[in-house]
Design a protein around this motif. Structure first.
Motif: not given
Length: 184
Positions: A2, A8, A10, A13, A15, A44, A117, A144, A171, A175-176, A179
């Motif tokens: 980020l 970041m 997971c 986490t 989504l 994603l 996210v 996002v 974000g 980037e996500l 990672t």
């Protein structure tokens, strides 16, 4: 990663993909089209699906009174490719906020999720309302920015600013998905 160099992972986490139904996706959106949002959400989803420590939640809207034909009506179907897969959670909401009158919080809590996210449509409505509720429930929230859109660019930017003011973070897809997932 980020902005500011924060990694970041997971871990714990979820989504949460909001309102990817054809009648919603086909509306005019800014600063990107609904189809561009769908493509970003697909990227994603693939990333988070590959992480053992992450979960995917797909949220759809249907009117509570059934006046729109209910969840089985063709306009309320999710866009192709977003039918929930094994292990994914499907939530049907009847308002803007994906937590209101649904079992989303219970599902996330049972799964040990502490961070969500958010992506989908629209930034100023379903995404912002869900982000505000999530912050109120104690979740860390990342929206996002390049996987959501609004009716116009000013509304989009204002919604992102409101989410950040509530303690959420912004974000970007690249980037996500680039990672490295801790433990994954």
């Amino acid at each position: 990663m980020l902005p500011g160099g924060t990694v970041m992972s997971c871990e714990r986490t979820a989504l949460v993909l909001i309102d990817l139904q054809r009648w919603i996706v086909d509306r005019p959106w800014q600063p990107m089209s609904g189809d561009s949002v769908v493509e970003a959400c697909g990227r994603l989803r693939e990333h988070f699906s590959a992480a053992d420590s992450a979960s995917v939640v797909i949220v759809r809207y249907a009117r509570a009174d059934g006046a729109d034909g209910g969840v089985d009506a063709a306009p309320n179907h999710l866009v192709p490719g977003f039918t929930p897969r094994a292990g994914e959670c499907l939530v049907t909401k009847h308002g803007l906020d994906a937590f209101e009158d649904t079992d989303l919080h219970d599902h996330l809590h049972r799964s040990g999720v502490t961070r969500i996210v958010l992506a989908g449509l629209s930034t100023a409505h379903g995404v912002a309302s869900t982000a505000a509720a999530a912050r109120g429930l104690g979740y860390e929230v990342v929206v996002v920015a390049d996987a959501t859109a609004s009716e116009n660019e000013a509304q989009y930017r204002e919604a992102l600013e409101r989410i950040i003011a509530l303690g959420g973070r912004r974000g970007l897809v690249d980037e996500l998905v680039t990672t490295e997932v801790a433990g994954g």
